[in-house]
Design an enzyme around this catalytic site. Structure first.
Site, short mmCIF file in Angstrom:
data_model
loop_
_atom_site.label_atom_id
_atom_site.label_comp_id
_atom_site.label_asym_id
_atom_site.label_seq_id
_atom_site.Cartn_x
_atom_site.Cartn_y
_atom_site.Cartn_z
N MET A 58 -78.60 19.13 56.66
CA MET A 58 -78.13 18.03 55.83
C MET A 58 -76.71 17.59 56.17
O MET A 58 -76.21 16.63 55.58
CB MET A 58 -78.24 18.41 54.36
CG MET A 58 -79.67 18.53 53.88
SD MET A 58 -80.61 17.01 54.16
CE MET A 58 -82.27 17.54 53.74
N ASN B 207 -81.66 19.43 45.74
CA ASN B 207 -81.21 20.75 45.28
C ASN B 207 -80.38 21.49 46.32
O ASN B 207 -79.74 22.49 45.99
CB ASN B 207 -82.46 21.57 44.91
CG ASN B 207 -82.20 23.03 44.76
OD1 ASN B 207 -81.60 23.46 43.79
ND2 ASN B 207 -82.65 23.82 45.74
N TYR C 142 -66.75 23.45 46.32
CA TYR C 142 -68.08 23.32 45.73
C TYR C 142 -68.04 22.48 44.46
O TYR C 142 -68.85 21.56 44.27
CB TYR C 142 -68.63 24.71 45.43
CG TYR C 142 -69.98 24.72 44.73
CD1 TYR C 142 -71.14 24.51 45.45
CD2 TYR C 142 -70.06 24.94 43.36
CE1 TYR C 142 -72.38 24.51 44.81
CE2 TYR C 142 -71.29 24.94 42.71
CZ TYR C 142 -72.44 24.73 43.44
OH TYR C 142 -73.66 24.73 42.81
N THR D 209 -67.83 18.77 45.01
CA THR D 209 -69.07 18.09 45.40
C THR D 209 -69.96 17.84 44.19
O THR D 209 -70.65 16.82 44.12
CB THR D 209 -69.85 18.92 46.45
OG1 THR D 209 -70.30 20.16 45.88
CG2 THR D 209 -68.98 19.22 47.67
N GLY E 47 -75.89 26.64 34.57
CA GLY E 47 -74.91 27.71 34.56
C GLY E 47 -75.17 28.66 35.73
O GLY E 47 -75.82 28.30 36.71
N ILE F 31 -76.96 31.15 37.88
CA ILE F 31 -78.37 31.52 38.07
C ILE F 31 -78.44 32.72 39.00
O ILE F 31 -77.65 32.84 39.95
CB ILE F 31 -79.16 30.32 38.65
CG1 ILE F 31 -78.95 29.07 37.79
CG2 ILE F 31 -80.64 30.67 38.74
CD1 ILE F 31 -79.35 29.20 36.34
N ASP F 32 -79.40 33.58 38.77
CA ASP F 32 -79.43 34.88 39.46
C ASP F 32 -80.04 34.82 40.86
O ASP F 32 -80.78 35.72 41.26
CB ASP F 32 -80.16 35.92 38.62
CG ASP F 32 -81.64 35.62 38.45
OD1 ASP F 32 -82.10 34.53 38.88
OD2 ASP F 32 -82.36 36.47 37.88
N THR F 33 -79.73 33.78 41.61
CA THR F 33 -80.18 33.74 43.00
C THR F 33 -79.39 34.76 43.81
O THR F 33 -78.28 35.14 43.46
CB THR F 33 -79.98 32.34 43.60
OG1 THR F 33 -78.57 32.03 43.60
CG2 THR F 33 -80.72 31.29 42.81
N SER G 42 -77.89 34.49 46.69
CA SER G 42 -76.62 33.99 47.24
C SER G 42 -75.54 33.91 46.17
O SER G 42 -74.39 34.27 46.42
CB SER G 42 -76.82 32.62 47.88
OG SER G 42 -77.28 31.68 46.92
#
Length: 287
Positions: A92, A118, A182, A185, A215, A217-219, A221
């Site tokens: 991207m 996303n 971040y 953006t 908020g 999130i438990d990803t 990364s």
């Protein structure tokens, strides 16, 4: 319980009940056969959205940078019930790849009903030390490519009475330390697509715009970045993904997930000094 806490909890409850009471009903059957493009779909929230869409029987195109990972996600989508599950690897930050992805989806699905934006580029969780080039690159990935893809898909979405779904962040409304590039953006996303929402409404457009404020999130990364810095609770990616999908399907202009993020934003407006103190003391940092 202090006065501030009581006021904040009361406001949160009122906002939550009002949102639930007025929200339109979600019809899962409306997504059967829907033509969906999901970006950033190799892991995390994007991957979970792909799986949910598949369970609803949608036709899905997914994209991210890693070809082999995308292939596995697409295969799982087919197993879960997707009518179609196609993938295209893309960068991207490229000038052409955002357009290429939209064109791929339009060609193979025959149009679009949902464009779910996303994807994000990697960014360090640290004090900003003047890396302007990284900030410029991240703006290209996290913001400009969204604008490019939205424009490329708009005519098809207009024909299908489709939906633009933008995954944003609490940081767009309530900045925190260690995430300056971040957060910038996400502010840009909210500004652009917030304006576009009004413009489309004024033109009586068929296209809905949903901006999703998430908020922590438990990803994998996200948790790798904040581990050791903060004990702020994280919320499950599958649930966040489902809430995003429901928001787009019911054409709601906003999502706040988890629900109390709306109250946190109000606290910033009502009690700015106190909120700033809480934010700055929620992180482990020694100068």
């Amino acid at each position: 319980m202090g006065t501030f806490t009581k006021i904040l909890l009361s406001a949160a409850c009122v906002a939550f009940l009002a949102a639930r009471w007025t929200a339109p009903r979600f019809d899962a059957e409306s997504l059967r056969g829907a033509r969906v493009l999901v970006t950033g779909a190799s892991t995390g929230i994007g991957e979970q959205m792909a799986y949910h869409y598949a369970r609803f029987g949608a036709q899905v195109v997914i994209t991210a940078r890693r070809d082999k990972v995308l292939q596995k996600v697409a295969e799982e989508c087919l197993r879960l019930g997707a009518q179609k599950a196609l993938y295209v690897a893309a960068d991207m930050a490229s000038e052409s790849d955002p357009d290429t992805v939209v064109d791929f989806a339009l060609e193979h699905l025959g149009g679009l009903d949902y464009l779910v934006l996303n994807h994000i580029g990697p960014s360090p969780f640290s004090m900003w030390e003047g890396d302007v080039e990284h900030t410029r690159w991240l703006m290209k990935v996290n913001f400009l490519s969204y604008v490019q893809m939205a424009w490329r898909s708009l005519a098809s979405l207009e024909q299908s009475k489709g939906s633009l779904v933008i995954v944003s962040s609490l940081l767009a409304k309530m900045p925190s330390p260690f995430v300056a590039p971040y957060a910038s953006t996400k502010h840009a996303l909210n500004g652009f697509f917030g304006s576009l929402y009004h413009e489309l409404a004024m033109k009586k457009s068929n296209v809905s715009v949903s901006i999703c404020t998430l908020g922590l999130i438990d990803t994998e990364s996200a948790m790798d970045k904040v581990r050791g810095y903060t004990d702020v609770p994280a919320y499950p990616a599958p649930d966040a993904a489902l809430n995003i999908i429901v928001t787009g399907a019911t054409r709601q202009p906003e999502l706040f997930y988890p629900w109390f993020t709306r109250a946190l934003i109000l606290s910033k407006d009502w009690f700015p000094s106190f909120t700033d103190y809480v934010i700055q003391n929620s992180y482990n940092y020694t100068p």
